[in-house]
Design a protein around this motif. Structure first.
Motif, PDB file in Angstrom:
ATOM      1  N   PHE A  87       0.821  -1.201   0.000  1.00 39.09           N
ATOM      2  CA  PHE A  87       0.000   0.000   0.000  1.00 39.09           C
ATOM      3  C   PHE A  87       0.860   1.258   0.000  1.00 39.09           C
ATOM      4  O   PHE A  87       1.858   1.338   0.710  1.00 39.09           O
ATOM      5  N   PRO A  88       0.454   2.270  -0.752  1.00 36.18           N
ATOM      6  CA  PRO A  88       1.112   3.570  -0.668  1.00 36.18           C
ATOM      7  C   PRO A  88       0.709   4.278   0.620  1.00 36.18           C
ATOM      8  O   PRO A  88      -0.272   3.889   1.269  1.00 36.18           O
ATOM      9  N   PRO A  89       1.426   5.332   1.015  1.00 40.41           N
ATOM     10  CA  PRO A  89       1.065   6.077   2.222  1.00 40.41           C
ATOM     11  C   PRO A  89      -0.181   6.916   2.007  1.00 40.41           C
ATOM     12  O   PRO A  89      -0.736   6.985   0.907  1.00 40.41           O
ATOM     13  N   ALA A  90      -0.601   7.603   3.070  1.00 43.00           N
ATOM     14  CA  ALA A  90      -1.883   8.293   3.074  1.00 43.00           C
ATOM     15  C   ALA A  90      -1.945   9.482   2.133  1.00 43.00           C
ATOM     16  O   ALA A  90      -3.040   9.936   1.783  1.00 43.00           O
ATOM     17  N   ASP A  91      -0.799  10.027   1.694  1.00 44.23           N
ATOM     18  CA  ASP A  91      -0.880  11.153   0.764  1.00 44.23           C
ATOM     19  C   ASP A  91      -1.252  10.709  -0.640  1.00 44.23           C
ATOM     20  O   ASP A  91      -1.572  11.530  -1.502  1.00 44.23           O
ATOM     21  N   THR A  92      -1.238   9.376  -0.874  1.00 50.15           N
ATOM     22  CA  THR A  92      -1.633   8.815  -2.167  1.00 50.15           C
ATOM     23  C   THR A  92      -2.898   7.985  -2.065  1.00 50.15           C
ATOM     24  O   THR A  92      -3.748   8.012  -2.954  1.00 50.15           O
ATOM     25  N   HIS A  93      -3.015   7.229  -0.974  1.00 47.50           N
ATOM     26  CA  HIS A  93      -4.142   6.306  -0.800  1.00 47.50           C
ATOM     27  C   HIS A  93      -4.955   6.723   0.411  1.00 47.50           C
ATOM     28  O   HIS A  93      -4.450   6.752   1.532  1.00 47.50           O
ATOM     29  N   GLY A  94      -6.222   7.035   0.203  1.00 47.87           N
ATOM     30  CA  GLY A  94      -7.082   7.401   1.322  1.00 47.87           C
ATOM     31  C   GLY A  94      -7.991   8.562   0.980  1.00 47.87           C
ATOM     32  O   GLY A  94      -8.565   8.620  -0.111  1.00 47.87           O
TER      33      GLY A  94
END
Length: 549
Positions: A87-94
């Motif tokens: 999973f990518p971090p929250a700046d990309t996924h979420g």
């Protein structure tokens, strides 16, 4: 901080939340001041992911690079057993924060919108969420999301009808923790939930590593943990109360009739989606995710070489859309625990809402007290129930039970309770007695009760549905509309005929034939069940019942 000061701080800086209770994924969040710039936070998260320190597996273990990247996940093969697709971090996924309002004292509401770059790991990621953060004074707060009560606007999702002992929401007077919804608390920024203990600066929850995933049948949030001294998340068999992070371990959370076996980590009778952490300075906190859907919790941690220890089945096919229901419900790969000096935890479920309660102690015994105050104290058992019980499955007749009681007395062994099991009943039918083999049981029970020995037996909420009018228990159940039924526009089994059972959801359990299942959330079911117990007790003078499945 007073009410007006708290409101002003939340609006202009990071909302500060004062409370010891953090509620699992229904996000009711308390806001806090966090001054680390957003860019630096996500650069740190990306660096950790690139070094394999905090990777959360995305899609199946054997996914190809093209399958991985086309879904929006990151691909980077690396030695040490960490997943190549993660999973990518929250700046990309979420999600990002679209709006935030402060209404009643101690209540914050956030509007969240899905990031266009979010990894499409499951179908139909929710485009909009409503997050509600409720403060209950200095020591507890709740984060509710119902598409993550966080809710999806206008969407109804099942929530456990548990009567929580919640105080009246109120803004805290003294800040025991800080809660931030984004790194610099600005509308339009990427959403992250960061909870920091104010007096020590310890970060006890940070959702930035893997972002937030919210779909109709898949909910996930991950956090780093401030310590590897982690407890809770039952019910499973453990060698110690403290979780071991020495190797990957799967911890499903879904109640089932599974006896404990040494070395097994399979889910057992109870479901307790709450974890406790003893922080390095001996402060403690707990997080409860109030959700009754099948869950899994993935522990991850970093070893001294900087590599995650992953098993080959760390996620299985659980993230694969075609297998999300199959593997998550039936696989043992729902939750894994992997310890290293910097531990973490991923929480996931296949439905419901994210409803997180944060309990902040700070002393360990205070956390336990806060949890007991929240969910309620256990019922006080009768004194005799704490005594010496004897029973087993497999008694063939009344004489065998009589021999057990007599043999126990002859050897001077105290006995307070004798148990029967489902085999005392006619063809394993609830609320019946096998008159061929246990016709003498009612009189025997009266005799041992006069001598000071109590008698218990079992009931199974699975009711034989294929005996027609001969089984009056089921007839009364159908008339009272007490069973679990197929919901929505579903194609029924047996070519739509459903074996002549209408819309009842059927399955196989203790009885010989297909069974219907009592829906105890219905008041009518509770009344019917109580009436059947009273009828049964007229025939057999038991003192207690064990509900099994």
């Amino acid at each position: 901080m007073g009410r007006e000061a708290s409101k002003k701080s939340c609006c202009r800086h990071h909302p500060r939340l004062q409370r010891y209770v953090l509620q699992p994924l229904l996000l009711v969040v308390m806001v806090a001041v966090v001054v680390v710039p957003t860019t630096l936070v996500f650069l740190r998260h990306k660096a950790e992911l690139a070094a394999s320190k905090s990777r959360i597996s995305c899609l199946a273990v054997d996914v190809s690079e093209s399958e991985c990247t086309s879904s929006g996940c990151l691909w980077s093969p690396i030695e040490g057993g960490a997943p190549s697709c993660y999973f990518p971090p929250a700046d990309t996924h979420g999600y990002r924060v679209l709006d935030r309002t402060y209404t009643d004292p101690g209540i914050w509401t956030l509007q969240l919108g899905l990031l266009d770059t979010s990894a499409k790991v499951v179908p139909e990621l929710k485009q909009e969420l409503v997050l509600e953060l409720t403060q209950y004074g200095d020591a507890m707060f709740r984060v509710r999301k119902a598409c993550m009560q966080i809710r999806v606007p206008g969407e109804e999702r099942f929530e456990p009808p548990v009567p929580l002992q919640l105080p009246v929401p109120q803004a805290p007077d003294q800040e025991l923790y800080d809660v931030a919804f984004s790194a610099d608390d600005v509308i339009g920024q990427v959403f992250t939930l960061v909870v920091t203990r104010k007096d020590s600066g310890t970060v006890i929850f940070d959702s930035g590593l893997g972002g937030l995933t919210y779909a109709s049948q898949f909910l996930q949030v991950a956090t780093s943990l401030p310590s590897s001294d982690v407890y809770g998340l039952g019910e499973h068999a453990h060698a110690s109360f403290r979780h071991s992070f020495a190797s990957p371990i799967v911890y499903p959370i879904f109640a089932r009739a599974q006896p404990p076996y040494p070395g097994s980590t399979t889910n057992l009778y109870g479901a307790h989606p709450v974890y406790y952490v003893i922080e390095d300075d001996t402060h403690a906190h707990a997080v409860l995710w109030l959700n009754s859907n099948a869950m899994g919790d993935l522990f991850y941690s970093i070893n001294t070489m900087g590599d995650l220890i992953y098993s080959k089945n760390i996620m299985g096919d659980m993230f694969s859309s075609r297998n999300i229901m199959g593997d998550l419900l039936h696989s043992e790969n729902i939750m894994e625990a992997e310890l290293i000096p910097k531990p973490g935890l991923a929480l996931r479920a296949i439905g419901g809402v994210m409803d997180l309660f944060f309990l902040l102690g700070p002393a360990p015994n205070s956390v336990v007290q806060q949890y007991a105050q929240l969910v309620g104290l256990p019922a006080m058992p009768p004194y005799w129930a704490l005594g010496h019980h004897i029973g087993r499955l497999g008694y063939n007749n009344t004489e065998e039970i009589r021999d057990v009681v007599s043999r126990t007395r002859r050897n001077g062994i105290p006995q307070d309770v004798q148990h029967g099991d489902i085999d005392i009943m006619h063809h394993n039918l609830d609320f019946t007695i096998d008159n061929d083999n246990f016709s003498q049981l009612p009189e025997f029970v009266k005799k041992i009760k006069d001598e000071g020995v109590k008698f218990m037996t079992v009931l199974d909420p699975a009711i034989n549905a294929e005996l027609g009018p001969d089984y009056e228990v089921h007839v009364r159940g159908v008339a009272g509309n007490v069973y679990v039924t197929w919901g929505g526009d579903v194609e029924l089994p047996d070519g739509g005929n459903n074996y002549g059972a209408g819309d009842l959801l059927l399955g196989h359990a203790r009885p010989d034939n297909r069974s219907a299942f009592a829906d105890f959330l219905r008041p009518a079911t509770q009344t019917w069940w109580g009436d059947e117990i009273l009828r049964f007790r007229d025939a057999l003078q038991f003192d207690g019942l064990l509900i099994v499945s």
